[in-house]
Design an enzyme around this catalytic site. Structure first.
Site, PDB file in Angstrom:
ATOM      1  CG  ASP A 188      -8.493   5.384  -0.666  1.00 15.36           C
ATOM      2  OD1 ASP A 188      -9.578   5.865  -1.042  1.00 15.36           O
ATOM      3  OD2 ASP A 188      -7.967   4.414  -1.214  1.00 15.36           O
ATOM      4  N   GLY A 221     -13.579  -1.288  -7.507  1.00 14.36           N
ATOM      5  CA  GLY A 221     -14.888  -0.651  -7.295  1.00 14.36           C
ATOM      6  C   GLY A 221     -14.968   0.231  -6.063  1.00 14.36           C
ATOM      7  N   GLY A 222     -13.822   0.759  -5.592  1.00 14.61           N
ATOM      8  CA  GLY A 222     -13.856   1.722  -4.483  1.00 14.61           C
ATOM      9  C   GLY A 222     -14.532   1.140  -3.253  1.00 14.61           C
ATOM     10  CG  ASN A 269      -8.116   6.484  -5.059  1.00 18.63           C
ATOM     11  OD1 ASN A 269      -8.942   5.623  -4.789  1.00 18.63           O
ATOM     12  ND2 ASN A 269      -8.245   7.729  -4.653  1.00 18.63           N
ATOM     13  CD  GLU A 277      -4.746   4.245  -3.628  1.00 20.25           C
ATOM     14  OE1 GLU A 277      -5.960   4.051  -3.586  1.00 20.25           O
ATOM     15  OE2 GLU A 277      -4.030   3.856  -4.560  1.00 20.25           O
ATOM     16  CB  THR A 331      -9.125  -0.426  -7.927  1.00 17.61           C
ATOM     17  OG1 THR A 331      -9.062   0.796  -7.192  1.00 17.61           O
ATOM     18  CG2 THR A 331      -8.479  -1.513  -7.115  1.00 17.61           C
ATOM     19  NE  ARG A 364      -4.079   1.918   0.772  1.00 17.69           N
ATOM     20  CZ  ARG A 364      -5.021   2.292  -0.095  1.00 17.69           C
ATOM     21  NH1 ARG A 364      -4.953   1.947  -1.369  1.00 17.69           N
ATOM     22  NH2 ARG A 364      -6.049   3.017   0.311  1.00 17.69           N
TER      23      ARG A 364
HETATM   24  N1  GLY Z   1      -8.212   3.225  -3.640  1.00 22.36           N
HETATM   25  C1  GLY Z   1      -9.262   2.331  -3.370  1.00 22.36           C
HETATM   26  C2  GLY Z   1      -9.035   1.556  -2.129  1.00 22.36           C
HETATM   27  O1  GLY Z   1      -7.914   1.304  -1.779  1.00 22.36           O
HETATM   28  O2  GLY Z   1      -9.962   1.205  -1.474  1.00 22.36           O
END
Ligand code: GLY
Length: 560
Positions: free
Chosen positions: A413, A462-463, A391, A410, A371, A96
């Site tokens: 988030d 899909g966020g 993202n 990102e 994503t 990440r």
């Molecule tokens: N950027 C989408 C997620 O990591 O949830």
């Protein structure tokens, strides 16, 4: 002459053949499911060259960075969930992104002190420090058996020689066009003379090929120090971003224990924090395990699933963040008694309790195609479920000149501003506030499901809706359905805030809409379908492997 007792060599030979046959019968065939046919072929090609599922995962991750630049890339990050067949080890590689060391809570406020969402999704201020290059190097070195150079080969070729873009590219580049125009190095690569390209556009990415070469020759140093790092830091800072060389030098992947749950005899293994995916999924499943879903009618079933989603997403907002920065009650949140306690508050006849806290924010733009996800199994039974991201579609739309690396956005988030949702309408608390070096909370949910008969490998982009899609697919798996059903099951979603049940076109029938409204749910149809699930099933009883790519998009699954 006396014959010496004991089995003859024919006996031993027969036994050997039988055992070998049994071992053979107990192994799957290999399969790859990804969001892009060229990435799927890169994975298959890598296994044909003698690579295992982990080498194929390196090849697919890198190929997707080239052929699906809207979804993931070297400038982004992700979670690679692994199962190693030789010893049963299951681990999550956390690649990440993390906040730059100069990041701070107020970085997305404008000159008047008001929150400006453009700053957290467009341009290099929105970019976290990428984890993808470090993760694929780690994967190759620790779990693969081919050289990095071999596994990066297909991606390098695709970047150098180019490929003809597909429908998703065209749609998503249109969506991000005005932002892309603002950043000339990105516009030069992804647009044609500042215009949206035509359908036969051959996308050649020479600079990205060079960066891939640097990684293939120099490993970490090819990206996190040296000329590529210098170009990225210079480019980011020239456009208002906060990156430094220390940010890149200090970036490390982390191996984390996945989240495990047990749902009606199915072992669920999924992403752990800094993804919220596994915790929210487990919590929702634990709530639902207190109800006899098989005896519910369609409206009752959907009502219960929605109420489970509501409660699990509430805890996402309340508790979850980067485990290296915050302590979280994970054991309690994922326990059956806690699920039962939450479930006992569900009323069968009416919707739940978000309203008093609802910010009422609407999110007209959420696409559900940002994503990416891929699933792999090899002929030894090694498995990979990986969800990767930059993202928003095409991330921040920023490329540092000379690198070809599209940077993520990102940072959005994080809780970018207390009281405001992020671009997915997700809210959160202290646990997910911006801090230097912290990883932002994710919804990515790469998942394995396993019961005595069947193994599933699945995930989707899909966020914020990722987790609810995996929940619906898990319920479908548990109902005995096959991958083509999991990937196409009609989708609906609730994420606590805003207090609305969203459903994709065809996701709820007219009767279900009326039935849910009668229970007090606010129900909203989205003007599109969402998600892009990639799934593999290994039926251990018949030893059959099947795979499916979401029919909503242009992915490809192949079984060898
Ligand atoms: N950027 C989408 C997620 O990591 O949830």
């Amino acid at each position: 002459m006396a014959i010496i007792g004991g089995p003859s060599r024919w006996f031993w030979l027969a036994l050997f053949l039988l055992l070998t046959a049994e071992i053979q019968a107990g192994l799957p065939t290999s399969a790859v499911a990804t969001a892009h046919p060229l990435a799927t072929r890169a994975g298959i090609e890598t296994m044909r060259r003698g690579g295992n599922a982990f080498d194929a995962a390196v090849a697919v991750s890198a190929a997707l960075a080239v052929v699906e630049p809207s979804g993931s890339g070297l400038g982004g990050g992700g979670f690679w969930l692994l199962h190693r067949a030789s010893d049963g080890k299951q681990v999550m590689i956390d690649g990440r992104e993390r906040a730059p060391l100069a990041a701070h809570r107020d970085m997305f406020l404008d000159e008047q002190g008001s929150f400006d969402q453009k700053r957290s999704i467009d341009g290099p201020l929105s970019a976290g420090i990428p984890g993808m290059p470090a993760a694929i190097i780690h994967l190759a070195e620790k779990y693969g058996r081919l050289s990095l150079e071999t596994s990066l080969g297909p991606a390098l070729r695709l970047a150098r020689e180019g490929f003809v873009i597909g429908k998703s590219y065209l749609k998503l580049i249109g969506f991000r066009y005005p932002v892309m125009l603002a950043y000339p190095a990105a516009a030069k690569i992804f647009l044609v003379d500042g215009k949206i390209p035509g359908p036969d556009f051959l996308l050649v990415q020479k600079d990205l090929a060079h960066t891939l070469e640097q990684i293939s020759e120099r490993g970490r140093d090819g990206f996190y120090s040296g000329p590529v790092a210098r170009a990225m830091v210079r480019g980011v800072r020239a456009h208002g971003g906060l990156w430094s060389f220390s940010d890149l030098e200090q970036y490390r992947v982390v191996e984390r224990e996945p989240i495990h749950a047990n749902y009606r005899g199915t072992r669920v293994t999924s992403a752990s924090p800094p993804s919220s995916g596994g915790v929210v999924l487990s919590e929702a499943l634990n709530i639902l395990s207190g109800f006899d879903l098989a005896r519910s009618d369609a409206i009752g079933f959907k009502h219960l699933v929605i109420e489970a989603m509501r409660r699990a997403y509430r805890d996402r907002a309340r508790y979850l963040g980067d485990p290296d920065f915050v302590s979280m009650p994970i054991e309690r949140l994922t326990s059956l008694p806690y699920g039962a306690a939450l479930g006992s508050g569900i009323r069968i006849d009416r919707s739940g309790f978000t309203a008093e806290m609802d910010t009422g924010r609407s999110e007209p733009e959420r696409e559900g195609q940002d994503t990416t996800h891929f699933s792999i199994i090899d002929a030894e039974g090694n498995r990979v479920a990986a969800t990767l991201s930059i993202n928003y579609p095409f991330g921040s739309c920023f490329v540092a000149p000379g690198t070809g690396v599209l940077l993520n956005d990102e940072m959005d988030d994080f809780v970018v501003h207390p009281g405001s949702g992020n671009v997915y309408g997700l809210t959160g608390g202290e646990a997910n506030m911006i801090e230097p070096g912290k990883r932002m909370l994710s919804s990515m949910t790469p998942t394995f499901l396993e019961n005595p008969e069947r193994v599933a490998i699945l995930g989707t982009p899909g966020g914020s809706r990722i987790i609810s899609m995996i929940l619906l697919a898990t319920l479908d798996f548990e109902a005995g359905k096959e991958p083509d059903s999991w990937v196409s099951v009609p989708r609906f979603h609730h994420q606590y805030m805003p207090d609305v049940v969203e459903y994709e076109k065809g996701g709820l029938s007219d009767d279900e809409i009326q039935g849910l409204q009668a229970k007090g749910h606010d129900v909203k149809e989205l003007n599109r379908q969402y998600g892009n699930m990639q799934a593999i099933l290994w039926d251990k009883m018949t030893n059959r492997v099947t795979a499916a790519s979401d029919p909503r998009r242009e992915g490809l699954s192949l079984v060898e």
